[in-house]
Write a protein that holds these residues in place. Structure first.
Motif, PDB file in Angstrom:
ATOM      1  N   UNK A  81       0.740  -1.305   0.053  1.00 37.79           N
ATOM      2  CA  UNK A  81       0.143  -0.081  -0.022  1.00 37.79           C
ATOM      3  C   UNK A  81       0.673   1.156   0.019  1.00 37.79           C
ATOM      4  N   UNK A  82       2.138   1.192   0.246  1.00 34.59           N
ATOM      5  CA  UNK A  82       2.921   2.379   0.243  1.00 34.59           C
ATOM      6  C   UNK A  82       3.289   2.601  -1.180  1.00 34.59           C
ATOM      7  N   UNK A  83       4.428   3.580  -1.420  1.00 30.75           N
ATOM      8  CA  UNK A  83       4.797   3.971  -2.842  1.00 30.75           C
ATOM      9  C   UNK A  83       6.383   4.261  -2.720  1.00 30.75           C
ATOM     10  N   UNK A  84       6.817   4.189  -3.777  1.00 32.35           N
ATOM     11  CA  UNK A  84       8.293   4.222  -4.033  1.00 32.35           C
ATOM     12  C   UNK A  84       8.477   5.206  -5.362  1.00 32.35           C
ATOM     13  N   UNK A  85       9.264   6.050  -5.144  1.00 30.10           N
ATOM     14  CA  UNK A  85       9.764   6.737  -6.434  1.00 30.10           C
ATOM     15  C   UNK A  85      11.035   6.054  -7.142  1.00 30.10           C
ATOM     16  N   UNK A  86      10.630   5.499  -8.527  1.00 24.94           N
ATOM     17  CA  UNK A  86      11.629   4.919  -8.847  1.00 24.94           C
ATOM     18  C   UNK A  86      12.046   5.827 -10.325  1.00 24.94           C
ATOM     19  N   UNK A  87      13.521   5.612 -10.486  1.00 21.44           N
ATOM     20  CA  UNK A  87      13.966   6.755 -11.352  1.00 21.44           C
ATOM     21  C   UNK A  87      15.184   5.592 -12.426  1.00 21.44           C
ATOM     22  N   UNK A  88      15.186   6.005 -13.631  1.00 23.28           N
ATOM     23  CA  UNK A  88      16.171   5.361 -14.449  1.00 23.28           C
ATOM     24  C   UNK A  88      17.243   6.209 -14.773  1.00 23.28           C
ATOM     25  N   UNK A  89      18.536   5.985 -14.437  1.00 21.29           N
ATOM     26  CA  UNK A  89      19.682   6.936 -14.703  1.00 21.29           C
ATOM     27  C   UNK A  89      20.621   6.105 -15.434  1.00 21.29           C
ATOM     28  N   UNK A  90      21.043   6.439 -16.747  1.00 18.09           N
ATOM     29  CA  UNK A  90      22.030   6.002 -17.840  1.00 18.09           C
ATOM     30  C   UNK A  90      21.561   4.397 -17.516  1.00 18.09           C
ATOM     31  N   UNK A  91      20.416   3.899 -17.933  1.00 18.57           N
ATOM     32  CA  UNK A  91      19.896   2.615 -18.380  1.00 18.57           C
ATOM     33  C   UNK A  91      20.038   1.787 -16.962  1.00 18.57           C
ATOM     34  N   UNK A  92      20.139   2.338 -15.721  1.00 16.99           N
ATOM     35  CA  UNK A  92      20.142   1.852 -14.482  1.00 16.99           C
ATOM     36  C   UNK A  92      19.135   2.285 -13.767  1.00 16.99           C
ATOM     37  N   UNK A  93      18.235   1.141 -13.236  1.00 15.08           N
ATOM     38  CA  UNK A  93      17.027   1.598 -12.394  1.00 15.08           C
ATOM     39  C   UNK A  93      17.266   1.853 -10.945  1.00 15.08           C
ATOM     40  N   UNK A  94      16.748   2.820 -10.296  1.00 12.42           N
ATOM     41  CA  UNK A  94      17.000   3.212  -8.746  1.00 12.42           C
ATOM     42  C   UNK A  94      15.620   3.339  -8.054  1.00 12.42           C
ATOM     43  N   UNK A  95      15.577   3.204  -6.716  1.00 14.21           N
ATOM     44  CA  UNK A  95      14.670   3.703  -5.780  1.00 14.21           C
ATOM     45  C   UNK A  95      15.253   4.963  -5.188  1.00 14.21           C
ATOM     46  N   UNK A  96      14.555   5.901  -5.318  1.00 13.64           N
ATOM     47  CA  UNK A  96      14.835   7.165  -4.619  1.00 13.64           C
ATOM     48  C   UNK A  96      14.526   7.298  -3.337  1.00 13.64           C
ATOM     49  N   UNK A  97      15.141   7.585  -2.371  1.00 16.07           N
ATOM     50  CA  UNK A  97      14.745   7.775  -0.786  1.00 16.07           C
ATOM     51  C   UNK A  97      15.717   8.839  -0.362  1.00 16.07           C
ATOM     52  N   UNK A  98      14.932   9.977  -0.131  1.00 10.91           N
ATOM     53  CA  UNK A  98      15.642  11.253   0.038  1.00 10.91           C
ATOM     54  C   UNK A  98      16.572  11.671  -0.771  1.00 10.91           C
ATOM     55  N   UNK A  99      17.812  11.708  -0.313  1.00  8.98           N
ATOM     56  CA  UNK A  99      18.913  12.297  -1.122  1.00  8.98           C
ATOM     57  C   UNK A  99      19.489  10.803  -1.775  1.00  8.98           C
ATOM     58  N   UNK A 100      19.116   9.523  -1.410  1.00  2.00           N
ATOM     59  CA  UNK A 100      20.095   8.417  -1.785  1.00  2.00           C
ATOM     60  C   UNK A 100      19.371   7.700  -2.991  1.00  2.00           C
TER      61      UNK A 100
END
Length: 137
Positions: free
Chosen positions: A105-124
């Motif tokens: 039920x929670x949410x995550x922010x996903x971001x793709x940087x240079x074809x690498x997928x990341x989960x954004x958590x604050x500044x990390x």
């Protein structure tokens, strides 16, 4: 003449209503003694917006409040007069982040940087767990 008492009630045309919380812009919901929504009081001029015409009011923003009645949708000002819709000041998002809902039920922010997928958590920027475990057995 409109009156009020210490029980957070207001009298309008000889009927006492429970005075609801402030929506914004001086607009307040009015409830009958059985907790049925009767309408909304415009505090600026005392106009009452009936629940049959204004049954779902959104948040007050930039001098306007959004009204949704079934399939009908419009905006009103602090006096209940219909006005043009509030401008969307958010604009168009041009970034590469995507909001993903989790099974919990929670949410995550996903971001793709240079074809690498990341989960954004604050500044990390965190790798997805599966990718991290593959790299670090």
């Amino acid at each position: 003449m409109k009156n009020y008492n210490k029980e957070d009630q207001v009298r309008i045309d000889k009927v006492w209503y429970d005075f609801g919380g402030h929506i914004g812009g001086g607009i307040y919901p009015l409830y009958l003694p059985d907790y049925t929504l009767s309408g909304f009081l415009c505090g600026i001029d005392g106009k009452v917006l009936t629940a049959s015409e204004y049954n779902n009011l959104g948040a007050f923003y930039n001098g306007k409040v959004h009204v949704a009645n079934g399939s009908e949708s419009f905006w009103v000002n602090q006096n209940g007069a219909k006005v043009t819709a509030a401008a969307n000041e958010a604009g168009n998002y041009s970034g590469n982040s995507v909001l993903a809902r989790l099974e919990s039920g929670g949410y995550q922010i996903h971001q793709e940087i240079n074809d690498v997928k990341f989960i954004i958590l604050g500044d990390e920027k965190l790798e997805p767990l599966e990718d991290f475990l593959r790299k670090h057995p």
